[in-house]
Write a protein that holds these residues in place. Structure first.
Motif: not given
Ligand code: MN
Length: 250
Positions: A63-66, A92-93, A129-134, A152-157
């Motif tokens: 990964g490379l965390h946003p 990622v995300g 990861h998609s915080v405030r960025a769905a 794609i698996v959306l984590h904590w959507f």
């Protein structure tokens, strides 16, 4: 991850952020939890891979965390070099929350490279990861990683119900943790997710219970909360999630 029948599924855990990575891996194996060990930087990946070599139940994602892109963006080249070593990618995300919005353009550049590489390689499973960025995440998934080239698996959507439906149309799965049930909005969102796209996760050690990080694989409360939403027993939810996992990895 299909090698053995797991008792539970923890599809997004930061095993290397617990005090003892080797112990966290042993625990997942002892408890027979199919675990996706996500990493936050490409440099953290090799040690995770090394320590999980003999593991029946733990798989490591690169990964490379946003949230780390502003400092670690240059490690994208290491990501690309190491990608052939694993089928799994994450975390990622994109993160558009106030603390990370400054790097949003750079995050998008990095995420595009990640998705394009995964599409080219084929058959990758990506924890996103998609915080405030769905919306942005889904736009990019639609453009750069078609369902026949990867999952794609959306984590904590935490997007809207209509964004969740759009994600389903794009072929996404969802890994759900106990914190998502904490408010009515989260519960409504979970009700909108089709049950054949659901996985469980701890997101430990970031998710805490009574002030203590949840243990790797400790998805019991998620199974119970999902059971209430789906009118199923935790055991039935567990079978459902195991079945979803086998479809994802097959
Ligand atoms: Mn995470």
């Amino acid at each position: 991850m299909s090698v053995l029948k797991p008792r539970r599924v923890d599809f997004h855990a930061h095993l290397d952020l617990y005090p003892d990575l080797a112990e966290a891996i042993r625990r997942c194996d002892a408890e027979e939890v199919a675990t996706l060990a996500v990493t936050t930087t490409p440099r953290a990946f090799p040690r995770n891979l090394e320590l999980t070599k003999g593991s029946a139940f733990v798989r490591v994602a690169i990964g490379l965390h946003p949230q780390l892109v502003s400092e670690r963006g240059s490690e994208i080249s290491i990501f690309e070099d190491l990608l052939p070593e694993t089928r799994y990618v994450g975390e990622v995300g994109l993160d558009a929350s106030p603390r990370h919005y400054r790097s949003f353009d750079q995050q998008k550049m990095i995420f595009e490279r990640v998705l394009r590489r995964c599409a080219r390689a084929g058959d990758k499973i990506v924890s996103v990861h998609s915080v405030r960025a769905a919306k942005h995440v889904l736009d990019m998934v639609e453009k750069f990683l078609p369902p026949e080239r990867g999952r794609i698996v959306l984590h904590w959507f935490s997007g809207s119900v209509s964004e969740a439906r759009r994600a389903v149309d794009l072929g996404c799965f969802f890994s759900v943790n106990e914190r998502m049930f904490a408010n009515p909005k989260g519960q409504a969102l979970i009700r909108a997710i089709p049950e054949n796209t659901l996985l469980t996760e701890t997101d430990g050690p970031f998710v805490e219970r009574d002030g203590t990080p949840v243990s790797p694989g400790d998805v019991g409360p998620v199974l119970e909360a999902l059971g209430k939403v789906l009118s199923k027993t935790p055991e039935e939810v567990s079978r459902l999630v195991n079945g979803n996992l086998s479809r994802i990895v097959s």
